[in-house]
Design a protein around this motif. Structure first.
Motif, mmCIF file in Angstrom:
data_model
loop_
_atom_site.group_PDB
_atom_site.id
_atom_site.type_symbol
_atom_site.label_atom_id
_atom_site.label_comp_id
_atom_site.label_asym_id
_atom_site.label_seq_id
_atom_site.Cartn_x
_atom_site.Cartn_y
_atom_site.Cartn_z
ATOM 1 N N ARG A 1 0.828 -1.207 0.000
ATOM 2 C CA ARG A 1 0.000 0.000 0.000
ATOM 3 C C ARG A 1 0.860 1.254 0.000
ATOM 4 N N VAL A 2 1.892 1.254 0.855
ATOM 5 C CA VAL A 2 2.757 2.434 0.962
ATOM 6 C C VAL A 2 3.435 2.714 -0.385
ATOM 7 N N GLU A 3 3.888 1.656 -1.036
ATOM 8 C CA GLU A 3 4.598 1.845 -2.311
ATOM 9 C C GLU A 3 3.663 2.311 -3.427
ATOM 10 N N LYS A 4 2.458 1.753 -3.461
ATOM 11 C CA LYS A 4 1.491 2.153 -4.493
ATOM 12 C C LYS A 4 1.061 3.613 -4.280
ATOM 13 N N ALA A 5 0.750 3.962 -3.029
ATOM 14 C CA ALA A 5 0.306 5.331 -2.729
ATOM 15 C C ALA A 5 1.423 6.324 -3.040
ATOM 16 N N GLN A 6 2.663 5.918 -2.764
ATOM 17 C CA GLN A 6 3.805 6.791 -3.010
ATOM 18 C C GLN A 6 4.000 7.040 -4.513
ATOM 19 N N ALA A 7 3.835 5.989 -5.309
ATOM 20 C CA ALA A 7 3.962 6.154 -6.770
ATOM 21 C C ALA A 7 2.867 7.104 -7.267
ATOM 22 N N ASN A 8 1.663 6.968 -6.754
ATOM 23 C CA ASN A 8 0.570 7.878 -7.130
ATOM 24 C C ASN A 8 0.871 9.309 -6.708
ATOM 25 N N ALA A 9 1.420 9.446 -5.477
ATOM 26 C CA ALA A 9 1.688 10.784 -4.939
ATOM 27 C C ALA A 9 2.708 11.515 -5.801
ATOM 28 N N MET A 10 3.699 10.792 -6.299
ATOM 29 C CA MET A 10 4.720 11.411 -7.150
ATOM 30 C C MET A 10 4.059 12.028 -8.387
ATOM 31 N N GLU A 11 3.128 11.281 -8.983
ATOM 32 C CA GLU A 11 2.451 11.809 -10.184
ATOM 33 C C GLU A 11 1.556 12.992 -9.845
ATOM 34 N N ALA A 12 0.850 12.877 -8.734
ATOM 35 C CA ALA A 12 -0.035 13.986 -8.328
ATOM 36 C C ALA A 12 0.790 15.242 -8.029
ATOM 37 N N ALA A 13 1.930 15.051 -7.332
ATOM 38 C CA ALA A 13 2.768 16.198 -6.963
ATOM 39 C C ALA A 13 3.331 16.889 -8.212
ATOM 40 N N ARG A 14 3.745 16.082 -9.197
ATOM 41 C CA ARG A 14 4.289 16.669 -10.438
ATOM 42 C C ARG A 14 3.229 17.484 -11.156
ATOM 43 N N MET A 15 2.000 16.931 -11.232
ATOM 44 C CA MET A 15 0.916 17.657 -11.905
ATOM 45 C C MET A 15 0.633 18.962 -11.167
ATOM 46 N N LEU A 16 0.544 18.870 -9.817
ATOM 47 C CA LEU A 16 0.240 20.073 -9.032
ATOM 48 C C LEU A 16 1.309 21.137 -9.246
ATOM 49 N N ARG B 1 -4.055 19.856 2.490
ATOM 50 C CA ARG B 1 -3.294 18.617 2.667
ATOM 51 C C ARG B 1 -3.982 17.466 1.963
ATOM 52 N N LEU B 2 -3.161 16.729 1.230
ATOM 53 C CA LEU B 2 -3.673 15.614 0.441
ATOM 54 C C LEU B 2 -2.984 14.333 0.925
ATOM 55 N N SER B 3 -3.781 13.331 1.276
ATOM 56 C CA SER B 3 -3.229 12.012 1.593
ATOM 57 C C SER B 3 -3.582 11.115 0.422
ATOM 58 N N VAL B 4 -2.589 10.801 -0.386
ATOM 59 C CA VAL B 4 -2.844 10.075 -1.628
ATOM 60 C C VAL B 4 -3.038 8.589 -1.329
ATOM 61 N N GLY B 5 -4.053 8.006 -1.933
ATOM 62 C CA GLY B 5 -4.385 6.601 -1.705
ATOM 63 C C GLY B 5 -3.926 5.694 -2.834
ATOM 64 N N CYS B 6 -4.587 4.575 -2.970
ATOM 65 C CA CYS B 6 -4.145 3.519 -3.883
ATOM 66 C C CYS B 6 -5.034 3.381 -5.128
#
Ligand code: PLP
Length: 398
Positions: free
Chosen positions: A265-280, A375-380
């Motif tokens: 879960r941590v790894e999947k959410a982290q990969a998503n967060a990277m994409e969300a952060a880049r877009m933001l 604050r955004l907590s990115v999920g899976c």
């Protein structure tokens, strides 16, 4: 498995196997739920021997329970600790920590921007009993050094911190604490033991709201204290039992279930967060983004050194401040407007009016928690769906 065997395993294997062993009664592979408040003794002598500590065995669930023991074993193994104490909530863990280690006249130095109630508990409640505290940006090590008084007993840090996503150098703080003879406690909730191991960096105590990543399914509240050595655990154990901040077996059983998938879960959410952060970061409506995985994070280098990955918590502010932030909170569809974090689903919230409202405006300003911070907590979920959801909300502002 034995401690030495566990010590050789990788993190994937540990999350699956630590604290797990077939049930001695029937061989059940899944951990049995011992939902009982009390345990029968074979004889009056046995009861007396257990109370005296002359015989191993269970007495009463507020003191210890086999299902809770399994969870403590699992999280201690993941953190590289000598032992752990599971608590009713994250705040139960933090209150137990303060209560057992601090006395009237003692002083604490702590991170100014952290989980709101961790601060207000010390400032507004423990102050009634003569415990003093100083709140500083613990990223500034000179400030930490200069804040330590002869009566300081504890350095309490949270990294990454809530909600500013500022980092504190754990190893450097551990060095300061060793020199000055203080204890170092780290709230490791945001990173989880998958991404950061404070005890290996020299901290004495690593703690979690297991409500967040460790359980991960938004259906339990709970906390845990993990100790580098048993001597400190023993100082905390009795007060923890007596204030009744202990966990319930059903909570522990659910958390054991959730924790088995922690790493995935941590790894999947982290990969998503990277994409969300880049877009933001690339979006014209966004004023700034704080995410340790971005080169623009002021402590990106520390994140690479101290953490195995940047995690999945992002804070950002829009050019239109709070007014535009509110519109985004209203317009997102896949992201849910709710406090808490570290769950399987993406949550979005506004700290100044929600989680950090209790701190007051002045303390928020000093801690860098601006009124427009989201604050955004990115999920899976699928990264593409998440990015699209955030983007449509931001695009609607222009
Ligand atoms: C949620 C949280 C807490 C408090 O935990 P509860 O389980 O809600 O009592 C403490 N620290 C951090 C960093 C948190 O996110």
């Amino acid at each position: 498995m034995k401690k030495e065997e566990l010590a050789r395993l990788g993190l994937d294997s540990l999350t699956v196997h630590a604290g797990e062993s077939p049930d001695p009664a029937f061989g059940a592979v899944a951990p049995p739920l011992y939902q009982t408040s009390t345990f029968a003794f074979d004889s009056p002598d046995q009861g007396a021997a257990r109370f005296k500590g002359e015989e191993e065995g269970y007495i009463y669930t507020r003191l210890a329970n086999p299902t809770i023991d399994r969870l403590e074993e699992k999280i201690a193994a993941l953190e590289g600790g000598a032992g752990a104490l599971a608590c009713s909530t994250g705040m139960g863990a933090i209150a137990t920590l303060y209560f057992s280690l601090l006395s009237a006249g003692d002083h604490v130095v702590a991170t100014s921007s952290l989980y709101g109630p961790s601060r207000t508990l010390l400032e507004k409640q423990f102050s009634r009993f003569g415990v003093k505290s100083t709140w500083v940006d613990t990223a500034d090590l000179e400030l930490v050094q200069n804040s330590i008084l002869p009566e300081t007993k504890l350095l309490y840090i949270e990294t990454p911190a809530n909600p500013t996503i500022r980092l504190t150098d754990i190893a450097a703080c551990a060095e300061i604490c060793r020199e000055k003879g203080l204890l170092l406690a780290v709230d490791n909730t945001f990173a989880s033991p998958i991404l950061q191991k404070p005890l290996e960096l020299g901290a004495d105590i690593s703690l979690h709201s297991v409500t967040k990543f460790i359980n991960g399914h938004t259906d339990v509240v709970g906390g845990i204290l993990v100790f580098k050595d048993l001597e400190i655990l023993r100082r905390v154990e009795k007060p923890w039992q007596m204030v009744g901040a202990t966990m319930d077996p059903h909570q522990a059983w659910l958390v054991l279930r959730g924790a088995k998938t922690l790493k995935m879960r941590v790894e999947k959410a982290q990969a998503n967060a990277m994409e969300a952060a880049r877009m933001l970061e690339a979006h014209p409506e966004v004023e700034w983004v704080r995410y340790p995985g971005l080169e623009s994070h002021p402590q990106h280098e520390l994140a690479l050194r101290q953490m195995k990955g940047p995690g999945s918590l992002i804070s950002f502010e829009l050019k239109g401040g709070l007014a535009e932030g509110k519109q985004v909170l209203e317009r997102v569809k896949l992201c849910t407007l709710a406090v808490s974090l570290g769950g399987i689903e993406t949550l979005i919230q506004h700290p100044a009016s929600m989680t950090h409202a209790g701190m007051g405006a002045e303390a928020r300003a000093q801690a860098g928690i601006t009124d427009g911070l989201i604050r955004l907590s990115v999920g899976c979920e699928d990264a593409a769906d998440l990015v699209a959801d955030l983007k449509q909300a931001l695009d609607s502002l222009t």
